[in-house]
Design a protein around this motif. Sequence first.
Motif, PDB file in Angstrom:
ATOM      1  N   ALA A  12      -4.335   2.879  -6.050  1.00  0.00           N
ATOM      2  CA  ALA A  12      -2.921   2.762  -5.685  1.00  0.00           C
ATOM      3  C   ALA A  12      -2.773   2.603  -4.175  1.00  0.00           C
ATOM      4  N   VAL A  13      -3.558   3.352  -3.401  1.00  0.00           N
ATOM      5  CA  VAL A  13      -3.514   3.246  -1.943  1.00  0.00           C
ATOM      6  C   VAL A  13      -3.868   1.829  -1.493  1.00  0.00           C
ATOM      7  N   ASP A  14      -4.917   1.244  -2.078  1.00  0.00           N
ATOM      8  CA  ASP A  14      -5.306  -0.119  -1.693  1.00  0.00           C
ATOM      9  C   ASP A  14      -4.210  -1.125  -2.011  1.00  0.00           C
ATOM     10  N   ASP A  15      -3.524  -0.943  -3.118  1.00  0.00           N
ATOM     11  CA  ASP A  15      -2.404  -1.832  -3.443  1.00  0.00           C
ATOM     12  C   ASP A  15      -1.332  -1.765  -2.361  1.00  0.00           C
ATOM     13  N   VAL A  16      -1.028  -0.556  -1.919  1.00  0.00           N
ATOM     14  CA  VAL A  16       0.008  -0.395  -0.892  1.00  0.00           C
ATOM     15  C   VAL A  16      -0.446  -1.029   0.419  1.00  0.00           C
ATOM     16  N   LEU A  17      -1.700  -0.840   0.783  1.00  0.00           N
ATOM     17  CA  LEU A  17      -2.207  -1.459   2.011  1.00  0.00           C
ATOM     18  C   LEU A  17      -2.138  -2.975   1.927  1.00  0.00           C
ATOM     19  N   ALA A  18      -2.427  -3.526   0.751  1.00  0.00           N
ATOM     20  CA  ALA A  18      -2.344  -4.974   0.575  1.00  0.00           C
ATOM     21  C   ALA A  18      -0.900  -5.456   0.690  1.00  0.00           C
ATOM     22  N   LEU A  19       0.027  -4.700   0.140  1.00  0.00           N
ATOM     23  CA  LEU A  19       1.449  -5.042   0.270  1.00  0.00           C
ATOM     24  C   LEU A  19       1.893  -4.971   1.725  1.00  0.00           C
ATOM     25  N   SER A  20       1.411  -3.961   2.446  1.00  0.00           N
ATOM     26  CA  SER A  20       1.801  -3.782   3.838  1.00  0.00           C
ATOM     27  C   SER A  20       1.204  -4.853   4.739  1.00  0.00           C
TER      28      SER A  20
END
Length: 292
Positions: free
Chosen positions: A36-44
């Motif tokens: 989930a953290v990696d998804d957020v970093l990719a979105l950011s």
Amino acid sequence: MKNWKEVVHHTTFRYLDHTEKNFFHGRAYTALTSFAVDDVLALSAAGTNDNPALRLWVHPDTVVLGIPDARLPHLEEGIQLLSNHGYRAIVRNSGGLAVALDTGVLNISLVLPDVRGLSIHDCYKAMVSFIQYMLRDLTDEIEAYEIVGSYCPGDYDLSINGRKFAGISQRRVKDGAAIQIYLDVEGKGRERAELIRDFYDVARKEEETSFDYPEINPSVMASLSELLGIKLTVDDMKQRVLNALEDVSEELVSNDFSEDELVQFEKRYEQMVKRNEKTGMNGQDSRSGGKD
């Protein structure tokens, strides 16, 4: 093969060391949290002017399954076998098949912004060249090609003399990409492979399946410590990652998640939980009052 600088042109990186986290904003820090953290970093990091991120993470005794693994005919029996060996199992949202994680395995996530002009292969090659650079004083024999008989086989398996020590997966979220690699740094690579072999034996048995699951040969897998004949630890490798990143960048920042990112994290985390529930996995992490 394209090298790092042909793909990554940025001079500032967001650097996050999550290897010793037990909690993340009220969530137990498990592999579900990490994806989930990696998804957020990719979105950011989706915009053209955004900085890439590099994140380190470690999870004890976890088998991360791929989406096809969740369709194995006797999955519950396979999960029980893993549990009997003290391993938790989750289904990830990126490509690939089953991988064994423990405290001797270092995971690196390279999150790149604005990948519209980059192929999936370009991103894989950037990670390969970074690992080769990071270990350049120890070996020049790291190759990238599929190691038949390994678990989670792929075109960008990393090996030395035909024995695999790392595998790479990739997930794209809008215009950002998270390239994730596991590095078997210390411990017995063969024992990890034997665990995944036994999981498939139990979860598939001898039934015909529409998906071609790997026939695992534990002798083709080893840790870096075994392959190089020297004592390497995850802490050693973390320092090598940081040194290499400092070499290829001008500035490192370690910003915590913003309020907007935390909102996105909750959404992405719940998606991971639901993905696991749909496959019959108990993906829910318990809430905790622990601090980050």
